[in-house]
Design a protein around this motif. Structure first.
Motif, PDB file in Angstrom:
ATOM      1  N   LYS A  54      -5.737   6.997  -6.323  1.00 29.15           N
ATOM      2  CA  LYS A  54      -4.420   6.361  -6.342  1.00 29.15           C
ATOM      3  C   LYS A  54      -4.092   5.624  -5.049  1.00 29.15           C
ATOM      4  N   TYR A  55      -4.233   6.333  -3.924  1.00 23.82           N
ATOM      5  CA  TYR A  55      -3.777   5.701  -2.687  1.00 23.82           C
ATOM      6  C   TYR A  55      -4.670   4.535  -2.270  1.00 23.82           C
ATOM      7  N   ALA A  56      -5.956   4.644  -2.567  1.00 23.75           N
ATOM      8  CA  ALA A  56      -6.848   3.519  -2.269  1.00 23.75           C
ATOM      9  C   ALA A  56      -6.450   2.317  -3.110  1.00 23.75           C
ATOM     10  N   TYR A  57      -6.155   2.612  -4.379  1.00 25.26           N
ATOM     11  CA  TYR A  57      -5.775   1.542  -5.302  1.00 25.26           C
ATOM     12  C   TYR A  57      -4.480   0.872  -4.827  1.00 25.26           C
ATOM     13  N   LEU A  58      -3.497   1.701  -4.509  1.00 24.98           N
ATOM     14  CA  LEU A  58      -2.191   1.154  -4.110  1.00 24.98           C
ATOM     15  C   LEU A  58      -2.286   0.420  -2.778  1.00 24.98           C
ATOM     16  N   ALA A  59      -3.116   0.933  -1.883  1.00 22.17           N
ATOM     17  CA  ALA A  59      -3.258   0.261  -0.587  1.00 22.17           C
ATOM     18  C   ALA A  59      -3.870  -1.119  -0.772  1.00 22.17           C
ATOM     19  N   LYS A  60      -4.853  -1.167  -1.666  1.00 23.33           N
ATOM     20  CA  LYS A  60      -5.508  -2.448  -1.956  1.00 23.33           C
ATOM     21  C   LYS A  60      -4.490  -3.410  -2.574  1.00 23.33           C
ATOM     22  N   LEU A  61      -3.715  -2.881  -3.499  1.00 27.64           N
ATOM     23  CA  LEU A  61      -2.713  -3.704  -4.178  1.00 27.64           C
ATOM     24  C   LEU A  61      -1.681  -4.205  -3.177  1.00 27.64           C
ATOM     25  N   GLU A  62      -1.264  -3.317  -2.296  1.00 30.63           N
ATOM     26  CA  GLU A  62      -0.271  -3.686  -1.299  1.00 30.63           C
ATOM     27  C   GLU A  62      -0.771  -4.859  -0.455  1.00 30.63           C
ATOM     28  N   GLU A  63      -2.040  -4.768  -0.116  1.00 27.87           N
ATOM     29  CA  GLU A  63      -2.641  -5.825   0.694  1.00 27.87           C
ATOM     30  C   GLU A  63      -2.678  -7.147  -0.083  1.00 27.87           C
ATOM     31  N   LEU A  64      -3.025  -7.057  -1.365  1.00 27.54           N
ATOM     32  CA  LEU A  64      -3.155  -8.262  -2.180  1.00 27.54           C
ATOM     33  C   LEU A  64      -1.802  -8.888  -2.504  1.00 27.54           C
ATOM     34  N   LEU A  65      -0.745  -8.089  -2.408  1.00 25.73           N
ATOM     35  CA  LEU A  65       0.588  -8.602  -2.729  1.00 25.73           C
ATOM     36  C   LEU A  65       1.334  -9.035  -1.471  1.00 25.73           C
ATOM     37  N   ALA A  66       0.592  -9.245  -0.401  1.00 24.98           N
ATOM     38  CA  ALA A  66       1.221  -9.569   0.883  1.00 24.98           C
ATOM     39  C   ALA A  66       2.127 -10.790   0.798  1.00 24.98           C
ATOM     40  N   ALA A  67       1.829 -11.689  -0.135  1.00 28.46           N
ATOM     41  CA  ALA A  67       2.598 -12.929  -0.228  1.00 28.46           C
ATOM     42  C   ALA A  67       3.994 -12.712  -0.816  1.00 28.46           C
ATOM     43  N   LEU A  68       4.220 -11.555  -1.422  1.00 25.98           N
ATOM     44  CA  LEU A  68       5.523 -11.307  -2.056  1.00 25.98           C
ATOM     45  C   LEU A  68       6.565 -10.888  -1.020  1.00 25.98           C
TER      46      LEU A  68
END
Lengths: 105, 392
Positions: free
Chosen positions: B3-17
């Motif tokens: 979970k946390y790896a997934y969310l961390a990755k997602l957080e990084e990819l959503l940096a533009a928001l």
């Protein structure tokens, strides 16, 4: 499946799923419910919920569940109106196509 | 992926928001993981699919073009590598008495009336909570860290790396952005691209102020910078033994993509001075050092002889570390004094001499089995949870 689900149809399906629950329902359950009637990638739903929320068709409220937050979605009056309108169009559309397929036209 | 790896990755990819919208999306997916059950995290991550795809849909939904790294790149290998095969015995959880577990429930389990809306917990706040808990221990941690890094011979320390970079960059010439010639026409995202050699010798240094650094495997050696005007901030110096790339932009949207074949350099060093994540991908080099002041360090399968990863504020997620073709994985240092460490090591547990500590007072050292041919050294420091898996 060869039949594509348009954005408008997907909106209506989600509205219909959420509208079944009087006190609203949450993201995971909506996803599972939609997936019972439609093959759909799990990642598709969030943007749909956001869109419906922005359009004023859904409202959200946060509730604690087992020490965590859970966001509940509820259909607004505007959401119910949109669902009804879509239902009407859908009935007209499918009945015509059905007639054609059955050779009744 | 958990979970946390997934969310961390997602957080990084959503940096533009914008922050609020990013948090809403992260909350949604965190909730999704929670509702699916903590025992099903791997499965849930699989069902949700590639975080890049999830992020693309979210960004599209918010009317923002997805970042270039998704799938627009023609030579990028989109298929994930085969899941690492870990022996069932190695999958066994750590013994119960280890104080590794960090409470993932900072919100007390009290019934809340519908009127009272609880404050939504930001995903990054989870790490913050951990950080606050260990704030005092941190000072000690850093002191220990400095002595450990300084004390291990043959290993490049953070300090020596900075020295070598600084002396190097004084001679470096400033290059103007090269024309983009690799299929990105019209995207306007890549602002700088340069070829680097891949003869298997020497050192590659990547030093940036802020932003993310990602490695990917490809035939030709290449550095690309995107998302930011870098014309005044980028230098690439090439000397006999060392290629050094620096980007002084402080824009967190800066994205540096390094494409390398396996073992293109003997050593690869990455350093982010202010803040940013490092994605090592499937990097292969005999010596790999990756340091960031703040941000996640993660990898797919890396092959190295010596692997040193350090994030002063963030976590380390190592999908797998393995032997290379010409060298054995012998020395691994993972330091995340304010975060979690999760790693799979492709060697039997008995071959490691380990030193493992965390900010919650856990400390353990073990010796390698007497009959081990190659003794391997593992040094792990984390603020909170440590999850280590070994193959047989």
């Amino acid at each position: 499946m060869v039949i594509n689900t348009s954005a408008a149809l997907l909106d209506a399906i989600v509205l219909a799923v959420v509208a079944r629950e009087e006190r609203g329902t949450y993201g995971y359950k909506i996803t599972q419910d939609v997936r019972q009637v439609l093959e759909l990638s799990e990642s598709t739903l969030y943007p749909v919920l956001r869109r419906l929320q922005k359009d004023g068709c859904l409202t959200v409220r946060d509730e604690a569940c087992n020490g965590r937050n859970r966001r509940y979605y509820e259909v607004t009056t505007a959401g119910r109106e949109r669902l009804e309108k879509f239902r009407g169009e859908w009935d007209a559309y499918t009945s015509q196509i059905n007639k054609l397929f059955r050779g009744e036209l | 992926m958990r979970k946390y790896a997934y969310l961390a990755k997602l957080e990084e990819l959503l940096a533009a928001l914008p922050a609020q919208e990013r948090q809403d999306a992260l909350n949604f997916y965190e909730e999704y993981f929670d509702a699916a059950g903590s025992e099903n995290e791997e499965k849930t991550a699989e069902e949700l699919g590639d975080p890049a795809e999830v992020a693309r849909k979210v960004l599209e939904g918010e009317g923002i073009a997805a970042p270039e790294e998704d799938s627009t790149q023609p030579d990028r290998n989109i298929d994930p590598p085969p899941a690492p095969t870990i022996d069932a015995a190695a999958e066994q959880p750590l013994p119960e008495d280890l104080p590794f577990a960090v409470s993932q429930n900072p919100v007390p389990e009290t019934p809340v009336s519908p009127v009272q809306t609880p404050v939504r917990r930001s995903f990054s706040q989870v790490w913050l909570v951990v950080g606050v808990l260990i704030a005092l221990a941190l000072v000690i941690q850093l002191a220990v860290l400095a002595s450990t890094l300084g004390g291990s011979d043959g290993e490049k320390t953070a300090a020596s790396m900075i020295d070598s970079i600084e002396s190097e960059s004084t001679e470096a010439e400033t290059l103007s952005p090269a024309p983009v010639d690799h299929g990105f026409s019209g995207s306007g995202l890549v602002t700088y691209t340069a070829d680097i050699r891949t003869n298997g010798r020497g050192t590659l240094n990547i030093v940036i102020n802020s932003g993310n650094v990602a490695f990917q495997t490809g035939k030709a050696g290449k550095i690309e910078v995107s998302n930011v005007d870098v014309s005044q901030a980028v230098t690439l110096s090439k000397t006999d033994g060392e290629d050094s790339f620096t980007c002084e932009s402080n824009d967190p949207a800066t994205h540096v993509t390094v494409t390398l074949p396996a073992d293109a350099y003997q050593a690869v060093n990455v350093m982010i001075l202010n803040s940013g994540a490092i994605e090592l991908g499937n990097l292969q080099a005999e010596e790999i050092t990756a340091i960031t002041a703040e941000g996640l360090i993660q990898s797919e399968q890396v092959c190295a002889g010596s692997l040193a990863l350090q994030t002063n504020k963030g976590s380390i997620w190592l999908e797998k570390a393995a032997n290379g073709t010409k060298y054995q994985l012998e020395r691994v240092t993972l330091s995340a004094p304010q975060g979690y460490v999760s790693a799979r090591l492709d060697a039997p547990e008995s071959s490691w001499e380990t030193k493992i500590t965390n900010g919650e007072g856990y400390s353990r050292t073990t010796m390698a089995d007497e009959n081990t041919e190659t003794v391997r050294y593992l040094d792990v420091q984390a603020g909170g949870k440590i999850d280590l898996q070994y193959t047989k």
